[in-house]
Scaffold this motif. Structure first.
Motif, PDB file in Angstrom:
ATOM      1  N   LEU A   1       0.807  -1.217   0.000  1.00  0.00           N
ATOM      2  CA  LEU A   1       0.000   0.000   0.000  1.00  0.00           C
ATOM      3  C   LEU A   1       0.839   1.266   0.000  1.00  0.00           C
ATOM      4  O   LEU A   1       0.301   2.369  -0.062  1.00  0.00           O
ATOM      5  N   GLY A   2       2.164   1.093   0.143  1.00  0.00           N
ATOM      6  CA  GLY A   2       3.055   2.247   0.148  1.00  0.00           C
ATOM      7  C   GLY A   2       2.918   3.091   1.389  1.00  0.00           C
ATOM      8  O   GLY A   2       3.086   4.306   1.345  1.00  0.00           O
ATOM      9  N   MET A   3       2.562   2.470   2.497  1.00  0.00           N
ATOM     10  CA  MET A   3       2.357   3.211   3.732  1.00  0.00           C
ATOM     11  C   MET A   3       3.703   3.561   4.344  1.00  0.00           C
ATOM     12  O   MET A   3       4.644   2.764   4.342  1.00  0.00           O
ATOM     13  N   GLY A   4       3.815   4.709   4.907  1.00  0.00           N
ATOM     14  CA  GLY A   4       5.074   5.174   5.463  1.00  0.00           C
ATOM     15  C   GLY A   4       5.170   4.996   6.957  1.00  0.00           C
ATOM     16  O   GLY A   4       6.154   5.384   7.552  1.00  0.00           O
ATOM     17  N   MET A   5       4.113   4.455   7.594  1.00  0.00           N
ATOM     18  CA  MET A   5       4.152   4.330   9.048  1.00  0.00           C
ATOM     19  C   MET A   5       5.091   3.206   9.440  1.00  0.00           C
ATOM     20  O   MET A   5       5.437   2.339   8.651  1.00  0.00           O
ATOM     21  N   GLY A   6       5.500   3.203  10.706  1.00  0.00           N
ATOM     22  CA  GLY A   6       6.384   2.161  11.206  1.00  0.00           C
ATOM     23  C   GLY A   6       5.650   0.845  11.330  1.00  0.00           C
ATOM     24  O   GLY A   6       4.422   0.781  11.407  1.00  0.00           O
ATOM     25  N   MET A   7       6.424  -0.201  11.385  1.00  0.00           N
ATOM     26  CA  MET A   7       5.842  -1.522  11.471  1.00  0.00           C
ATOM     27  C   MET A   7       5.097  -1.722  12.784  1.00  0.00           C
ATOM     28  O   MET A   7       4.028  -2.303  12.834  1.00  0.00           O
ATOM     29  N   ASP A   8       5.681  -1.218  13.881  1.00  0.00           N
ATOM     30  CA  ASP A   8       5.022  -1.393  15.171  1.00  0.00           C
ATOM     31  C   ASP A   8       3.706  -0.641  15.228  1.00  0.00           C
ATOM     32  O   ASP A   8       2.752  -1.072  15.868  1.00  0.00           O
ATOM     33  N   ASP A   9       3.620   0.525  14.556  1.00  0.00           N
ATOM     34  CA  ASP A   9       2.364   1.269  14.529  1.00  0.00           C
ATOM     35  C   ASP A   9       1.288   0.481  13.810  1.00  0.00           C
ATOM     36  O   ASP A   9       0.132   0.446  14.220  1.00  0.00           O
TER      37      ASP A   9
END
Length: 737
Positions: free
Chosen positions: A282-290
């Protein structure tokens, strides 16, 4: 140095005054070396002299009337470790009760606060050594101590109310003002982070190889996230190790390693991997833990119930503990399947450390945890391949040790150096044992918690890192030439049970642990054959040498690798000088050496006195031939007889003596009887060449016939026969009366 002498069994030469001099110096390292060295030297003997020396340095074993001594925590831990070695497998009641109390001892003096974890761990290891492999037999006479229940309490904290009447760790039953700790107050609470490591190992060593499912269930890994949060991640590795010691069902496969990870951890890792893959797509830029914590589109009910970092740490430590279990189970076995399974996990940890891929990042724990697990897997691989010098493992350890940055600590370099040392243990002549005593020493030496500094003894007594020496055994199989007493290399063949398969190898040969060879035989045309039964290899502490004898006419494989200098090759050579040198080199017989010196080498003028030139060359060739034959068949005693036969073969009529004819007649009888199938003894011995005997007999018949033709005597009148002819034709001797 003193500890090394003790580990090698040489410290017993010191008397009491010498030990007193060393201990009175007050140096901590010297004291620790003397304690562990003497205990290792007297391991399992319960020696009273050494016991008094060790107990004097443990405050809890001193009576109340003794003046309190300020002893370093390292010295106390070394004394307790020495007690475990000294009373190994004795089930000593006093020491068992003392160690069981010391594991859960409350903090006392302030200066010993920092090393509580190390002291409790040493107490657990010593308790396991004293009751090593005793299992249910331990409770005979020790039922009132409730060892299993108390260890279960130290591990999980359950059943605390059952032990309210446990004897206090102090002899006088109460703490004095000077004994109370001003920095830590635990009241009646049990600190499982301190008591659990030693208790887990003690339980595993007590029930090692017992396959007791009930005891193993105490070490069951948590199956929910709630329980997982209540256990320190590194203790999961110890639980996997202790459980494998008890059940002893370790399989050298990657599937077995994966099966040790609980389903709750596997499902969480798989969920994090899928979440990371979806975030990337999805091209999301959030961190993996988030994303995992429920801020994304995934169902919050599935992802908000666990701590991702705790799951990563648990997964890493459980896999490292499984690798360590394989290393302990197959230590010194050179099992290729076990090595391949551990090697695969080492590369996996390396990929987690170096790969920046998002799907790998979600499985990556913190750097400290990752480094510890990587070191544990590396030392596990070294234990399996100990003494083999495996090149693939050596390349891996060298690459791991090459790294040097701010994140590399002393313990990391130490464990990689130890891995390389194990790989070439004893110069390739030793390997690690797999007996319960050896397993205990390996666990004490390679306990999976590594120091930050060389003086760091907080979680593990660093002097115990040398205990692997007690688990190292000579397993090299070498062949020794009985004549020269030199070690030689010869091909051997090893037979496996219940299969026609044969393994071809050569000496020196490292016999790995758990080897199931049943027969060894030498396969060389240069040495006499030897067959050995090898069914007792696993029960022997050392391997004896194979004594071989080289066949005449051959050189060793070191002197002649391609068999181009054997006597059979040199015999066809026209260069007599090289042929004679080969005979001198291949024989230690002084008679043959003297014969070659005086009979097989003509002078430059090329003459033997009394011989014509053509006779001279013929005699020289004859001497070379008989020297070759006597050399190959080891019968230099026959050289005088061969010379007699040559003289008879080249004699003229009337030059024969009765003694020579008698010798020839005996040889003729020997040749006739050797051809009979009933006489197997003579058929197996070849004293003189039959062709030569036949040739000389024909020569003797010809001489006697020529003498009769010349009219020297009448053959039909026995009274006119010559004595030599009477002997040759076996004419009965007439009575003199």
């Amino acid at each position: 140095f003193l500890m090394a002498l003790g580990l090698q069994g040489h410290l017993a030469a010191l008397n009491t005054s010498d030990l007193t001099d060393y201990l009175s110096q007050g140096t901590i390292t010297t004291t620790v070396g003397v304690f562990l060295g003497m205990a290792a030297n007297k391991r399992g003997s319960c020696d009273p002299g050494v016991s008094k020396m060790l107990c004097l340095h443990v405050p809890s074993l001193l009576p109340p009337s003794f003046i309190p001594m300020d002893l370093a925590s390292t010295v106390q831990a070394a004394a307790v470790a020495g007690i475990g070695l000294l009373y190994q497998k004795s089930s000593h009641r006093l020491m068992t009760e003392f160690l069981l109390n010391e594991i859960g001892r409350q903090p006392t003096k302030d200066q010993n606060t920092n090393d509580r974890e190390s002291f409790a761990l040493v107490c657990g290891l010593s308790l396991g050594l004293i009751n090593l492999q005793k299992g249910k037999s331990t409770v005979n006479g020790l039922e009132d101590l409730k060892i299993e229940e108390r260890l279960h309490r130290y591990i999980s904290g359950v059943g605390a109310d059952k032990f309210q009447n446990t004897p206090p760790p102090f002899p006088n039953g109460s703490q004095t003002e000077g004994d109370r700790n001003a920095r830590i107050h635990e009241s009646d609470m049990l600190n499982r982070d301190i008591t659990a490591p030693g208790s887990i190992l003690a339980l595993g060593l007590m029930y090692i190889k017992s396959k007791n499912v009930s005891v193993a269930s105490i070490l069951k890994l948590p199956d929910t996230h709630f329980l997982l949060d209540y256990i320190r991640p590194d203790l999961l590795a110890l639980r996997v190790l202790a459980k494998s010691l008890i059940l002893w069902n370790v399989e050298p496969t990657a599937e077995w390693i994966d099966s040790q990870v609980p389903s709750v951890v596997q499902n969480s890792i798989e969920f994090m991997r899928k979440a990371a893959a979806k975030a990337i797509s999805l091209g999301m830029g959030m961190g993996m833990d988030d994303e995992i914590d429920g801020n994304g589109d995934e169902s919050k009910n599935d992802v908000a119930d666990f701590d991702p970092q705790a799951v990563r740490q648990a997964n890493a430590f459980i896999i490292a503990g499984a690798c360590f279990s394989i290393g302990i189970r197959y230590a010194g076995s050179a099992n290729r399947e076990a090595a391949a399974a551990i090697f695969q996990r080492v590369m996996w940890f390396l990929e987690l450390r170096d790969n920046k891929d998002a799907t790998r990042q979600v499985q990556r724990p913190d750097l400290t945890t990752l480094t510890t697990c990587l070191c544990t897997s590396a030392i596990s691989l070294a234990m399996v391949m100990a003494g083999t010098g495996d090149l693939d493992s050596f390349r891996l350890f060298r690459a791991l040790r090459w790294s040097c940055d701010d994140n590399v600590t002393y313990g990391t370099h130490m464990i990689y150096g130890a891995a390389i040392g194990l790989l070439f243990l004893g110069g390739g002549k030793q390997t690690l044992g797999s007996s319960p005593e050896d397993v205990a020493m390996l666990i004490a030496a390679f306990f999976p918690h590594y120091p930050v500094l060389s003086s760091d003894n907080q979680y593990h007594l660093q002097a115990l890192r040398h205990m692997y020496v007690l688990a190292a055994h000579d397993r090299i199989l070498e062949s020794v030439d009985v004549d020269s007493r030199e070690k030689v290399c010869i091909p051997i063949e090893l037979s496996l049970p219940d299969t026609p398969e044969r393994i071809q190898s050569s000496t020196p040969f490292l016999v790995a642990n758990n080897s199931n060879f049943v027969e060894l035989r030498t396969k060389s045309d240069r040495y006499y054959p030897i067959v050995l039964k090898t069914t007792d290899w696993n029960s022997r502490g050392f391997m004896s040498n194979i004594f071989v004898k080289r066949k005449p006419g051959h050189l060793s494989y070191l002197q002649d690798p391609n068999a181009l200098r054997s006597l059979s090759i040199q015999a066809g050579s026209t260069n007599s000088e090289s042929f004679l040198n080969s005979i001198k080199m291949m024989s230690d017989d002084s008679v043959l050496a003297s014969f070659v010196k005086y009979f097989c080498k003509a002078e430059k003028k090329g003459s033997y006195p009394g011989l014509l030139p053509e006779a001279n060359s013929g005699f020289l060739r004859y001497c070379n031939l008989i020297a070759n034959e006597c050399m190959q068949e080891e019968k230099s005693e026959m050289l005088p007889l061969y010379l007699t036969l040559y003289r008879l073969m080249n004699s003229r009529s009337g030059e024969q003596t009765v003694s020579n004819v008698w010798d020839l007649r005996i040889l003729r009888t020997y040749m006739r009887r050797k051809g009979l199938p009933s006489d197997k003894l003579l058929a197996s011995v070849n004293l003189v060449s039959q062709e030569l005997i036949t040739l000389v007999c024909e020569r003797m018949d010809g001489l006697l016939e020529s003498a009769a033709d010349l009219g020297e005597y009448k053959a039909d009148e026995s009274e006119l026969m010559l004595p030599t002819e009477k002997v040759w034709y076996e004419v009965p001797l007439q009575s003199i009366f």
